[in-house]
Design a protein around this motif. Structure first.
Motif, mmCIF file in Angstrom:
data_model
loop_
_atom_site.group_PDB
_atom_site.id
_atom_site.type_symbol
_atom_site.label_atom_id
_atom_site.label_comp_id
_atom_site.label_asym_id
_atom_site.label_seq_id
_atom_site.Cartn_x
_atom_site.Cartn_y
_atom_site.Cartn_z
ATOM 1 N N ARG A 1 0.920 -1.179 -0.021
ATOM 2 C CA ARG A 1 0.038 0.082 -0.027
ATOM 3 C C ARG A 1 0.862 1.316 -0.152
ATOM 4 O O ARG A 1 0.303 2.311 -0.251
ATOM 5 N N SER B 1 0.079 4.626 -2.055
ATOM 6 C CA SER B 1 -1.036 4.173 -2.685
ATOM 7 C C SER B 1 -2.139 4.817 -1.989
ATOM 8 O O SER B 1 -2.120 4.877 -0.535
ATOM 9 N N SER B 2 -3.278 4.913 -2.389
ATOM 10 C CA SER B 2 -4.643 5.044 -1.889
ATOM 11 C C SER B 2 -5.921 4.221 -2.207
ATOM 12 O O SER B 2 -5.812 4.106 -3.546
ATOM 13 N N TRP B 3 -6.573 4.058 -1.504
ATOM 14 C CA TRP B 3 -7.868 3.294 -2.089
ATOM 15 C C TRP B 3 -8.816 4.090 -2.790
ATOM 16 O O TRP B 3 -9.794 3.732 -3.548
ATOM 17 N N LYS C 1 -8.828 8.025 -5.353
ATOM 18 C CA LYS C 1 -7.987 8.875 -5.881
ATOM 19 C C LYS C 1 -8.270 10.324 -5.436
ATOM 20 O O LYS C 1 -7.624 11.442 -5.344
ATOM 21 N N ALA D 1 -2.328 9.641 -0.705
ATOM 22 C CA ALA D 1 -1.604 8.415 -0.598
ATOM 23 C C ALA D 1 -0.904 8.178 0.788
ATOM 24 O O ALA D 1 -0.578 8.865 1.445
ATOM 25 N N ALA E 1 5.099 3.482 -7.444
ATOM 26 C CA ALA E 1 3.854 3.623 -6.699
ATOM 27 C C ALA E 1 2.924 4.637 -7.416
ATOM 28 O O ALA E 1 3.394 5.441 -8.237
ATOM 29 N N SER E 2 1.765 4.711 -6.900
ATOM 30 C CA SER E 2 0.739 5.530 -7.555
ATOM 31 C C SER E 2 0.951 6.960 -7.358
ATOM 32 O O SER E 2 0.734 7.775 -8.125
ATOM 33 N N ASN E 3 1.728 7.351 -6.303
ATOM 34 C CA ASN E 3 2.316 8.706 -6.228
ATOM 35 C C ASN E 3 3.599 9.066 -6.828
ATOM 36 O O ASN E 3 4.039 9.958 -6.574
#
Length: 964
Positions: free
Chosen positions: A858, A861-863, A865, A869, A938-940
């Motif tokens: 995780r 990331s974040s569940w 948007k 994050a 990662a998502s960020n």
């Protein structure tokens, strides 16, 4: 020598002794101490040690003043007695502290000139309570508290309202209440026309009478009214009234004053005049609420109508009349008033016949500090109105206003009038009440979510049904004139007297607060709004009243001993909800025990069935408080005549090395030790190196050192012969640091106050592991010593200049907890501090062991948007023996640099937060080194360390960090 010369000398000496008193600390000493504290904080080895405030918040703390933006009432400031000034712009949904950058958190009054955003804070609460801390003068800010300037009146100690000219923020008139425990000259009315650069005293009553309220006509700054208050607080007695209490008026903006509460005015005059509060409707119409200390006339009708016996009947009853009482009538009295089962009519009469007991002893049996507090038959609250600018006054009501002040009206004393209707007024004490007919009839507007004991009220001039109330439990807001209230308690401003911890996992923290009971909560409980959704606040109340000390059975943490003021203690079973009252009771015919407001209790470290409780004697129970025996005679000077319990024990400590090696300290300066479980006691305070100042008290000369309050006595857990004590001169306005150590059971003492700036000391505590380490809490912050008190370092990161009342260590977690009287509880990890030794100070860098981190997919990331994050964080802790730039390198197992940070390290302890990120270059190097792994962005947009063992390097020093 001639007879006349001898007579002259005798008179001179007697006059000196008659007026001598423990000297109050001068404002020059206070100023120097504040400067020392600021410099000490800059250079402190522990200035970076991070403290986290763990709450609790829901019960809040004592509010002393409010200042609301009249144009945008969702913005306002709240002053807490010892918790600083807080600012809200969203109607109390959230608050920000704005006094934390100043030298104090003690507040008496706040005033805001809204057009220019100029803020004045009169530091030092004026409610004259046991914990109304002295201030440091008037503080001024023009940048919403980013910076503060002390603009003088540092010897005032306590402040009444501050009045700012509506058209010029440099013109200020202020009421000065003056010292709480000693006479002084800097009290009365002061005025400045240059923003505080200079002050002129425009009214002085006398050195025991200050100004307690100051108001101006809403539309005319020239018309002012002020009230003087004569009071004398001592540790053993409080007199809140005197002939110099009265009402004054100015028609030239405070330049000159005339007393208007005169003999022919209709307002009370004389020794019974107590605290007076004012509400001004216009130039001519004003109200006054008066805490009348005149005695009530005897109510003969009430005496004729009473049923049964009262305790007062026995105070003048003869032996023959007592023996003639019907057994049934006497037994009804004995049972109703909680006399022990052994005291029934037949037995008590036999005790009286034998001469062992007198009838008056039945009254004494029921009297203690609490009962005496509420038994005072004074007139109490009364309201007066003037319609001719204070020339004449008339009481607005016929009956007594009972149930408002009880017997401590000195703690309240405000009245308010609606800006729209002169007949709509509000007064408060324990409840808050309103009148819609000019004070003839009254209605309570208290509610189930509004705490008792009120101190501040704001009425919206544009909507008089909108009120903001400040009380001992924080802030409440109503929009329907008190029919319904909102509670606004997000600031962490609890006023803790004492705290403790258990050994559960996670461990729980317990604490007793001023007027807010005793609370329990997990040390890692989240202090946020999530509980609104879950429906359960993470802390729970386990006792009401003024919460006091807490002892937890180490075998079963559900068994808790705690209570409220004046020794009213209970044994609680938190699992079953059972509670048993366990206060020791004197026998009939024996003088009642005296119990301190903060009565000490202690579970023996040798046997958790054994409980100690200190009155004026040390009491011991061998069966968890079910039964008691006194294991000492009176361990004090015997008390003094007064209306406050005095000559009481304040601290108890038993050595972990030996059962029955016990130390006690008292509020009148005595320290005793027994080495045989109370078989014999030795006074070890007479050897203290405290300056002896001759004074007169009750016409008897004593040595002042015996009257300093023993705030703590601690038997060492590292050496059997060692003991520490701290003394506190707060109740003499003496702010000197008194801290001592003995290595021979108190036969000789060493002063260990070291370099601590002047401030009364409340607590000292040994470290649980490092015997050279000590922690100490004062009325203005917390300190640590690494050399047994030879020198001290100031904590400051996250902890403002607030009173620290208690210090506790959870040894397994290696956590230090500070119980503050104004900002709730603070927690810090002290494992690195416990490692301090001479090797550390000689090395350039010492990196402290890093605990492992569990990897998570995780990271970054974040569940959703719409949410931030989640980022990991690891704090790198190290000690540097010099202040300079340092580079922290994160290396792979084979030495590839994965990331680096350059920071300005301070001499001492340093804390750097690292988010476990790799640079792109570091990622490439690690992938090349280990081809079996993959590091995904990662998502960020960041890369994080994968599982493995890494090296943290600073200079040539290294430490391992494992990602599991």
């Amino acid at each position: 020598m001639s007879h006349s010369k001898l007579l002259f000398l005798a008179c001179l000496l007697s006059s000196c002794f008659a007026f001598a008193q423990q000297p109050a600390t001068s404002s020059e000493v206070v100023k120097t101490a504040l400067e020392q504290k600021r410099e000490m904080t800059k250079t402190s080895l522990v200035k970076n040690v991070p403290f986290k405030n763990i709450g609790p918040t829901i019960m809040s703390g004592r509010v002393v003043d409010l200042d609301v933006n009249p144009d945008v009432p969702s913005e306002f400031y709240v002053g807490y007695a010892s918790g600083g000034v807080w600012h809200t712009t969203n109607n109390g949904t959230t608050f920000s502290p704005i006094l934390d950058s100043s030298d104090t958190q003690n507040v008496g009054d706040i005033a805001v000139h809204w057009p220019t955003r100029t803020i004045y804070v009169g530091t030092g609460e004026n409610n004259a309570s046991r914990s109304s801390y002295a201030g440091i003068g008037i503080l001024k800010s023009t940048d919403n508290g980013e910076t503060w300037t002390n603009v003088g009146l540092m010897d005032a100690h306590h402040f009444a309202p501050i009045l700012i000219h509506p058209d010029n923020p440099d013109v200020v008139t202020v009421g000065v209440t003056g010292h709480l425990y000693s006479p002084n000259e800097q009290r009365g009315i002061y005025k400045t026309t240059d923003g505080g650069q200079t002050w002129k005293q425009t009214l002085f009553v006398d050195d025991m009478s200050g100004i307690i309220d100051l108001q101006h006509s809403p539309n005319n700054y020239n018309v002012m009214y002020a009230t003087s208050w004569t009071k004398d607080r001592k540790a053993w007695n409080f007199t809140g009234n005197g002939a110099s209490s009265g009402i004054y008026k100015s028609t030239d903006a405070g330049e000159t004053w005339a007393k208007v509460s005169t003999k022919d005015s209709g307002f009370p005059i004389g020794d019974g005049v107590g605290r007076i509060g004012l509400a001004v409707f216009n130039d001519d119409v004003l109200y006054a609420v008066h805490d009348s200390q005149f005695r009530r006339p005897e109510d003969k009708k009430k005496d004729d109508d009473k049923r049964g016996l009262t305790k007062d009947d026995f105070k003048s009853m003869s032996t023959s009349d007592f023996l003639a009482l019907e057994d049934k009538k006497l037994n009804r009295f004995l049972k109703t008033n909680g006399f022990q089962e052994k005291y029934r009519a037949e037995n008590v009469k036999q005790m009286v016949r034998s001469g062992n007991v007198k009838p008056i002893d039945l009254a004494k049996y029921l009297e203690d500090a609490n009962s005496m507090l509420f038994d005072t038959p004074a007139v109490g609250a009364e309201v007066y109105k003037s319609t001719d600018g204070g020339k004449t006054w008339k009481k607005t009501h016929d009956d007594y206003l009972d149930g408002i002040y009880f017997s401590y009206g000195y703690y309240f004393g405000h009245i308010h009038v609606s800006p729209e209707n002169e007949d709509h007024i509000y007064i408060y004490g324990v409840p808050i009440v309103k009148s819609k007919d000019g004070g003839k009839n009254w209605t309570s507007i208290s509610a189930e979510n509004v705490h008792a004991d009120h101190h501040a009220l704001w009425i919206n001039p544009k909507n008089p049904n909108h009120l903001v109330d400040g009380n001992d439990g924080g802030v409440n807001i109503t929009y329907d004139d008190g029919e319904n209230w909102i509670k606004n308690n997000s600031p962490s401003v609890g006023q803790f007297y004492a705290i403790n911890v258990d050994n559960e996992k996670p461990y729980n923290v317990y604490g007793g607060l001023q007027d807010n009971g005793v609370w329990k909560g997990a040390n890692n409980a989240r202090e946020n709004k999530s509980w609104h959704q879950q429906g359960q606040y993470p802390w729970e109340s386990i006792m009401g009243g003024d919460g006091m000390q807490v002892q937890i059975d180490s075998r079963n943490s559900n068994i808790v001993y705690t209570g409220y003021q004046f020794g009213n203690y209970f044994r609680l079973n938190l699992e079953t909800g059972d509670r048993k009252y366990i206060q020791p009771k004197h026998t009939l015919g024996e003088n009642p025990y005296r119990f301190n407001w903060q009565t000490p209790i202690l579970l023996s470290p040798h046997n958790q069935d054994i409980l100690y409780l200190g009155g004026n004697k040390l009491m011991r129970s061998m069966n968890k408080g079910d039964d008691w025996e006194a294991i000492s005679d009176d361990l004090t000077h015997g008390g003094k005549k007064g209306n406050v319990a005095y000559g009481t024990l304040t601290s108890i400590s038993e050595s972990p090395f030996q059962f029955g090696l016990i130390y006690t300290g008292s509020d009148d300066g005595l320290v005793h030790v027994t080495k045989n479980a109370g078989g014999s006691w030795i006074n070890i305070s007479k050897n203290l190196p405290v300056e002896k100042i001759i004074t007169t008290s009750e016409k008897e000369m004593t040595e002042k050192n015996v009257e300093l309050w023993v705030s703590r006595v601690i038997a060492s857990q590292h050496k059997k012969e060692r003991v520490y004590i701290t003394l506190n001169g707060y109740r003499w306005d003496d702010f000197k640091v008194y801290a001592y150590k003995s290595d021979d059971y108190g036969q000789t003492w060493k002063d260990i106050s070291g370099n601590i700036p002047a401030s009364p000391v409340n607590v000292i505590r040994e470290d649980s592991e490092n015997e050279n380490m000590l922690y100490l809490g004062t009325d203005n912050g917390a300190y640590v010593s690494f050399d047994m008190g030879n020198s001290w370092e100031a904590f400051s990161n996250g902890v403002p200049n607030v009173a620290i009342h208690d210090i506790v260590i959870q040894p397994e977690a290696k956590d230090l907890l500070l119980g503050s009287h104004g900002r709730s509880i603070y927690k810090a990890d002290i494992a690195p501090l416990q490692s301090m030794n001479t090797d550390m100070t000689s090395k350039a860098i010492t990196i402290f062991e890093l605990s492992s981190v569990r990897h998570s997919s995780r990271w970054g990331s974040s569940w959703s948007k719409w949410l931030e994050a989640f980022e990991p964080e690891k704090t790198i802790q190290f000690y540097s023996n010099v202040s300079e730039k340092k580079t922290i390198r994160i290396l792979s197992e084979k030495g590839v640099e994965l990331n680096s940070m350059t920071i300005n390290a301070d001499e001492g302890y340093n804390y750097v937060d690292y988010n476990l990120e790799l640079t792109k270059k570091g990622r490439k190097g690690l992938l090349k080194e280990n081809t079996s792994i993959d590091i995904i962005e990662a998502s960020n947009g960041k890369y994080y360390l994968p599982k493995g063992v890494y090296t943290i390097q600073i200079n040539d020093e290294e430490s391992k960090l494992e990602i599991k």
